[in-house]
Design an enzyme around this catalytic site. Structure first.
Site, PDB file in Angstrom:
ATOM      1  N   ASP A  84       0.726  -0.963   0.275  1.00 48.61           N
ATOM      2  CA  ASP A  84      -0.034   0.109   0.020  1.00 48.61           C
ATOM      3  C   ASP A  84       0.915   1.188  -0.016  1.00 48.61           C
ATOM      4  O   ASP A  84       1.939   1.230   0.778  1.00 48.61           O
ATOM      5  CB  ASP A  84      -0.800  -0.044   1.176  1.00 48.61           C
ATOM      6  CG  ASP A  84      -2.064   0.971   1.091  1.00 48.61           C
ATOM      7  OD1 ASP A  84      -2.588   1.042   0.078  1.00 48.61           O
ATOM      8  OD2 ASP A  84      -2.453   1.772   2.157  1.00 48.61           O
ATOM      9  N   ASN A 233     -10.325   0.864   3.245  1.00 52.58           N
ATOM     10  CA  ASN A 233      -9.219   0.693   3.870  1.00 52.58           C
ATOM     11  C   ASN A 233      -9.068   1.207   5.296  1.00 52.58           C
ATOM     12  O   ASN A 233      -9.682   2.188   5.623  1.00 52.58           O
ATOM     13  CB  ASN A 233      -7.917   1.673   3.021  1.00 52.58           C
ATOM     14  CG  ASN A 233      -7.551   0.968   1.894  1.00 52.58           C
ATOM     15  OD1 ASN A 233      -8.180   0.148   1.293  1.00 52.58           O
ATOM     16  ND2 ASN A 233      -6.395   1.525   1.166  1.00 52.58           N
TER      17      ASN A 233
END
Length: 283
Positions: A84, A233
């Protein structure tokens, strides 16, 4: 069970009009809690390791990636592994060798033209290796060194027309958009622009990703998924649970020196947080 490619988890969620929660891994306890929370909820999830987490581990992706993957493979529900907020080209290139099926390449701080060029190159690299690539357009705010931006501040939203052009020019598989959430929120007070989410969904044709979801209330998350969000997320909420549990234990047991004594309740607190978010995101 074997790790499941992120693309497969996303495709399943879209077909079912649901979403997949992606949780940030910093320590081994994070990974263990995410896997345990997913089992408790009986829902798939994505374990994601950010470039900042890699820096925390001395720049060594291999160690934390191997540990996280091992935890995920021992889980009885489908889990994916995602790299990420990658800025470094070297870290991007290590995604394939370390077993990641997806990566979020973050060129959002670059001028628009440079963002497009760098992201398109990342996508080309990913396609050659079967790696699903997420990118970001619009400013979510709140990362280290950045001031948190109010959800309604002009200029922090993603424009649907620009997003459509960005998708066409880069070919990314998913797009993180700015619709009212902010990274690193410790209170769940964010109000999202659901009409904008729906407009973005219609404009881009690829899965939408909500960053900064820790600060979004449950009902707002449900509405965002209905409007078109597919990947949710979550990071700060786990850290809040972890730190609160450690603080409470040490306040009650100030002479403790064995870290296992306070890491057990910290891990359990994160497990409960993961399970809760999964019941909201993929009921």
């Amino acid at each position: 069970m074997p790790l499941v490619p992120t693309a497969e988890l996303i495709d399943r969620a879209r077909a079912a009009h649901r979403a997949v929660a992606a949780f940030n891994v910093i320590t081994l306890e994070h990974a263990e809690a995410i896997a345990a929370g997913a089992e408790r909820a009986g829902a798939p999830a994505i374990l994601q390791i950010s470039e900042n987490a890699v820096k925390f581990h001395g720049g060594d992706l291999a160690g934390i990636a191997a540990a996280t993957a091992a935890v995920a493979r021992a889980c009885t529900v489908p889990l994916g592994l995602h790299l990420d907020h990658v800025v470094s080209p070297d870290l991007l290139r290590s995604a394939h060798t370390e077993g990641f099926s997806s990566v979020m390449f973050d060129a959002s701080k670059l001028p628009y033209g440079d963002n497009v060029k760098a992201t398109a190159e990342a996508v080309r690299w990913g396609r050659e290796r079967g790696i699903w690539v997420e990118a970001e357009l619009g400013k979510v705010g709140g990362k280290d060194g950045e001031p948190p931006l109010d959800a309604h501040t002009p200029g922090v939203r993603t424009d649907p027309a620009e997003a459509a052009a960005y998708i066409a020019d880069t070919g990314v598989d998913a797009l993180a958009v700015a619709v009212g959430s902010t990274h690193a929120m410790t209170e769940r007070t964010a109000s999202l622009d659901h009409a904008l989410i729906a407009a973005l969904r219609d404009a881009v044709g690829v899965p939408l990703v909500l960053h900064g979801s820790s600060g979004v209330p449950d009902d707002e998350l449900r509405a965002a998924i209905t409007a078109g969000m597919t990947k949710i997320n979550i990071g700060t909420a786990l850290n809040t649970a972890f730190t609160s549990a450690v603080r409470a234990y040490l306040d009650a047991h100030p002479t403790t020196v064995d870290p296992r004594k306070y890491l057990v309740p910290a891990r359990e607190a994160m497990t409960g947080t993961v399970a809760h978010f999964l019941t909201v995101v993929s009921p």
